[in-house]
Design an enzyme around this catalytic site. Sequence first.
Site, PDB file in Angstrom:
ATOM      1  N   HIS A 141     -12.515  -4.718   8.333  1.00 33.48           N
ATOM      2  CA  HIS A 141     -12.904  -4.564   6.926  1.00 33.48           C
ATOM      3  C   HIS A 141     -14.239  -3.842   6.802  1.00 33.48           C
ATOM      4  O   HIS A 141     -14.948  -4.015   5.823  1.00 33.48           O
ATOM      5  CB  HIS A 141     -13.003  -5.932   6.232  1.00 33.48           C
ATOM      6  CG  HIS A 141     -11.683  -6.596   6.001  1.00 33.48           C
ATOM      7  ND1 HIS A 141     -10.943  -7.141   7.024  1.00 33.48           N
ATOM      8  CD2 HIS A 141     -10.963  -6.796   4.874  1.00 33.48           C
ATOM      9  CE1 HIS A 141      -9.825  -7.662   6.525  1.00 33.48           C
ATOM     10  NE2 HIS A 141      -9.804  -7.465   5.222  1.00 33.48           N
ATOM     11  N   GLU A 156       0.815  -1.222   0.000  1.00 40.39           N
ATOM     12  CA  GLU A 156       0.000   0.000   0.000  1.00 40.39           C
ATOM     13  C   GLU A 156       0.847   1.270   0.000  1.00 40.39           C
ATOM     14  O   GLU A 156       0.474   2.270  -0.609  1.00 40.39           O
ATOM     15  CB  GLU A 156      -0.969  -0.004   1.189  1.00 40.39           C
ATOM     16  CG  GLU A 156      -2.262  -0.778   0.956  1.00 40.39           C
ATOM     17  CD  GLU A 156      -2.093  -2.294   1.000  1.00 40.39           C
ATOM     18  OE1 GLU A 156      -1.014  -2.762   1.414  1.00 40.39           O
ATOM     19  OE2 GLU A 156      -3.041  -3.010   0.613  1.00 40.39           O
TER      20      GLU A 156
END
Lengths: 317, 325
Positions: free
Chosen positions: B129, B60
């Site tokens: 999530h 990321e």
Amino acid sequence: MWRLQLEVRHLEQRAHDLFLQNLIKGTSHLAVGQEAIAAGCATAMRPGDYTFCTYRGHAHTLVRGASMTGMLGELMGKECGMLQGKGGSMHLTDVEKGAMGSYAIIGAHLPIATGAAWAAQYNKTGAVSFCFFGDGTTNIGAFHEALNFAVIWKLPVVFVCENNLYMEYTPIGEVTAVEHPAADRAGAYGLESIIVDGNDADAVYRVARAAVDKAVAGDGPSLIEAKTYRHYGHSRADPATYRPDEEVEEWMAKDPIPMYRSRLLEFGVPEKVVGDIEKSVLKAVDDATEEAKASPVPRDELAHTDVWADGGSAWRN
Amino acid sequence: MAELTYREAVADAIAQEMERDDKVVFLGEDIAKAGGVFKTTVGLYDKFGPDRVRDTPISEQAILGAAMGAAMTGLRPIAEIMFSDFFAVCWDIVVNQIAKTRYMTGGQVTMPLVIRSANGGGVRFGAQHSQSIENWAMMIPGLKVIAPSTPADVKGLLAASIRDPDPVIFFEQKSLYGDKGEIPDGEHVDELGTARVVRDGTDAVIYALAAMVPRSIKAAERLEADLGIRVSVVDVRSLVPLDTRTLFSEFRKSGRAFTVEENPRLCGWGAEISSLITEECFWDMDLPVTRITTPHIPLASADNLEDQMIPSVDRIFETVRAGLD
Ligand SMILES: Cc1ncc(C[n+]2csc(CCOP(=O)(O)OP(=O)(O)O)c2C)c(N)n1
Ligand SMILES: [Mg+2]
């Protein structure tokens, strides 16, 4: 290269002096002792190539041709500062000259330099992106992410690890799994392991030049580990008492500036030419110091400009 | 007008902008050949090829760093962070680098990039999530923050984000991906920094974002049908820039406001709106602003537990009813 190294040495020395006079505030991380890396790499770079460096970045910004007045002005918090007083010592940037910024969060600029290389690849500009960082930086995740990323996309980026043996105050060997923090990791990314004497500007130039050629040929990134030593402490706040005397003496004897002077004389460059360059560099540093001192402080309203591309800082209507 | 899902509108917007400008490039994990884990980017790889639509490793920091470096040197990258929770592993690049570099360099660089991410809960994924992190992004000077609630807004606001010269964090609400809606024919580009009044009313105003918009509309419909209470609903759409003009003018009609936020309670955007109203509309206030939020707890995954946390139609209905009582 003689001139570039001297410019860095004398500008850094001046920054140090101005600190002692309290004309420069905050912090600064000098590259005295590490000049040969900046000079050797900059000489291998072409106009249009990119430099990304760290808070220890005065040297890398200057050798791309940034104005000394703009740099000293920035350190002193003056309106003539290259960042209008909004960045300071750790963020020197001169985009027009290809100095794409100095980054003060360890590791962050490795992926960013990689992105600039991606744009160069995509736009087929032929530009190469250089990224300078310290030995300590090889232990943060962004180093590993960027290397893998640059290799798989075959990007024209040259990673240069300036191994000055210390991450801040801790010897790099105490906190690193391998002896050569960058070079020993190169193989993990399919790269050649390259170690160079970072105090020898000519040697640095040769490896940097080869890395540029490789990048331009489309053969992807390189990782260079340049061994060097800083003469001062990590930053303004650090007297560097943790370093053994013998080590300091050994490296002081390898100071890149006298080494390069001897080499020039050995090659038959007249002493007067060598000396005149030094004189003209000193004069340039003196002039820049006076100009920066004379500059006013930034206008108050500058605090509110340039958050956004429209020049302003509004977050609401 | 074509009918598209919220999910399809993402690829539609990106395709529209990639066709228009070859400096627009797109990178992220599984976004190219696989079409995205939420199937939001299907077809882009086939249409625009591997140079412009690129799969990345699970890196990321490298994804966002590369987007930033490319944006500084002439491209207009779109980066995907698969789940907004993953911003936590690359937050340095967002906060310290992307958001600040223009300012810190005295305006020497421009940062035209978009980071898209699936945000929010309601799909039983658990606390790593499902977070709504729009308030993380909103508090950072230098970031624009957008969260659409309809397919048409996904297309129009994403297109506008891609054209914008500043960094935009674009939150897609993952529980809305299947929602259908009409999309204007031809090129569709909306305007950042604009809220929209999606339902008129004179008794109170509800400010809502993303998935909370359709729930607020349903609650407002029931309030009118069951109790004759007429509540307007404002889709905030853009947290930065914030359209205070629309927010205030809607407030002044009733002097009574409710915010419906999916983010956990503390420092949610509703607190900022509440504070602005108190400072700037004090003499028009009839009631204190009431915030309806997810409680300040990590989201649970079981159906009944997650459902009791995220503001529901029932909770909105009941809170507004009680507030106006
Ligand atoms: C993410 C992060 N962690 C810690 C620091 C604090 N810090 C600044 S410089 C430094 C040492 C870096 O060492 P090295 O990479 O060898 O570079 P050098 O200073 O020796 O040039 C540390 C720990 C930081 N700036 N960023
Ligand atoms: Mg070091």
